[in-house]
Design an enzyme around this catalytic site. Sequence first.
Site, PDB file in Angstrom:
ATOM      1  N   SER A   1       3.935   2.706   8.358  1.00 19.83           N
ATOM      2  CA  SER A   1       3.538   1.770   7.470  1.00 19.83           C
ATOM      3  C   SER A   1       4.936   1.073   6.632  1.00 19.83           C
ATOM      4  O   SER A   1       5.801   1.871   6.323  1.00 19.83           O
ATOM      5  CB  SER A   1       2.562   2.305   6.263  1.00 19.83           C
ATOM      6  OG  SER A   1       1.428   1.949   6.862  1.00 19.83           O
TER       7      SER A   1
ATOM      8  N   ASP B   1       0.368  -7.765   1.612  1.00 15.11           N
ATOM      9  CA  ASP B   1       0.792  -6.415   1.833  1.00 15.11           C
ATOM     10  C   ASP B   1       2.182  -6.544   1.725  1.00 15.11           C
ATOM     11  O   ASP B   1       2.970  -5.999   3.002  1.00 15.11           O
ATOM     12  CB  ASP B   1       0.150  -5.675   2.802  1.00 15.11           C
ATOM     13  CG  ASP B   1       0.165  -4.228   2.797  1.00 15.11           C
ATOM     14  OD1 ASP B   1       0.421  -3.616   1.650  1.00 15.11           O
ATOM     15  OD2 ASP B   1       0.051  -3.477   3.716  1.00 15.11           O
TER      16      ASP B   1
ATOM     17  N   HIS C   1       0.928  -1.160  -0.061  1.00 15.06           N
ATOM     18  CA  HIS C   1       0.005   0.063   0.093  1.00 15.06           C
ATOM     19  C   HIS C   1       0.880   1.331   0.083  1.00 15.06           C
ATOM     20  O   HIS C   1       0.170   2.336  -0.098  1.00 15.06           O
ATOM     21  CB  HIS C   1      -0.953   0.082   1.076  1.00 15.06           C
ATOM     22  CG  HIS C   1      -0.445   0.201   2.365  1.00 15.06           C
ATOM     23  ND1 HIS C   1      -0.003  -0.797   3.410  1.00 15.06           N
ATOM     24  CD2 HIS C   1      -0.020   1.278   3.118  1.00 15.06           C
ATOM     25  CE1 HIS C   1       0.522  -0.232   4.517  1.00 15.06           C
ATOM     26  NE2 HIS C   1       0.532   1.300   4.313  1.00 15.06           N
TER      27      HIS C   1
END
Length: 293
Positions: free
Chosen positions: A245, A153, A108
């Site tokens: 992240s 992910d 992402h």
Amino acid sequence: MATVGRPRMWVLGALITALLLGVTERVLANDDGSCGSSSNTGPSGRNQDLGAGAREDARSDNSSSRIINGSDCEKHSQQWQAALLLGPNQLYCGAALVHPQWLLTAAHCRKQVFRVRLGHQSLSPVYESGQQMFQGIKSIPHPGYAHPGHSNDLMLIKLNRRIRFTKDVKPINVSSHCPSAGTKCLVSGWGTTNSPQVHFPKTLQCLNITVLSQKRCEDAYPRQIDDTMFCAGDEAGRDSCQGDSGGPVVCNGSLQGLVSWGDYPCAQPNRPGVYTNLCKFNKWIQETIQANS
């Protein structure tokens, strides 16, 4: 619990950080912007944009990608920690060096153009002895990555040249063993240290977390967890969060996971951080690097 309050992929609070530090950071979603906004249900990314015009990403929220109640990382202890930058110094995601010319980060976090900084513990744009700068020339997200659920992910990034091995910069091996409940790990990043208020640290933060059982993870996030994810946490008030992240989770000296998503605000009771389960992807990582070297 039926739903997750708000996705926390860390792209949200960049403006405040820019004002506080004079630096911009951004947590990335997909290039197409599919992760650009969070909804009231489903996982939230931990990306964070520290600059003006910040937007929230599925994985950039404060709830699982920022280090809350951690502490400054010991210097030279996280030599694989990378910062992904937009523009001259706009941090949007973390990453981990896994090969002399390759990084791993969250899928992402994908962007078309970005810079990479290694060996720099401060969030400041001021040059730091030991730092190395690169361009990301190729990004390869896992073909099974799915938004908004955030299965698979992870993404490989190829650097424009090989790193120089120093006391500040060196790769880390990806674990070939999946984590068991109770395993002690360390997560690191420059994400917000408060949630829902946003405050970014000046120095890379480290936090000890514990891997939770799959059942406890599924109980926290019903119908949102699969075997490409694991949950880890600590007592209430300690969590990764917005801006973390794609950053590394290290267990027993190996890279076990990447900061992926969680609930918002971060560090809530019974709402642990959710991390990409890298032990499921060793073959894909190795074959992809070989095919593109």
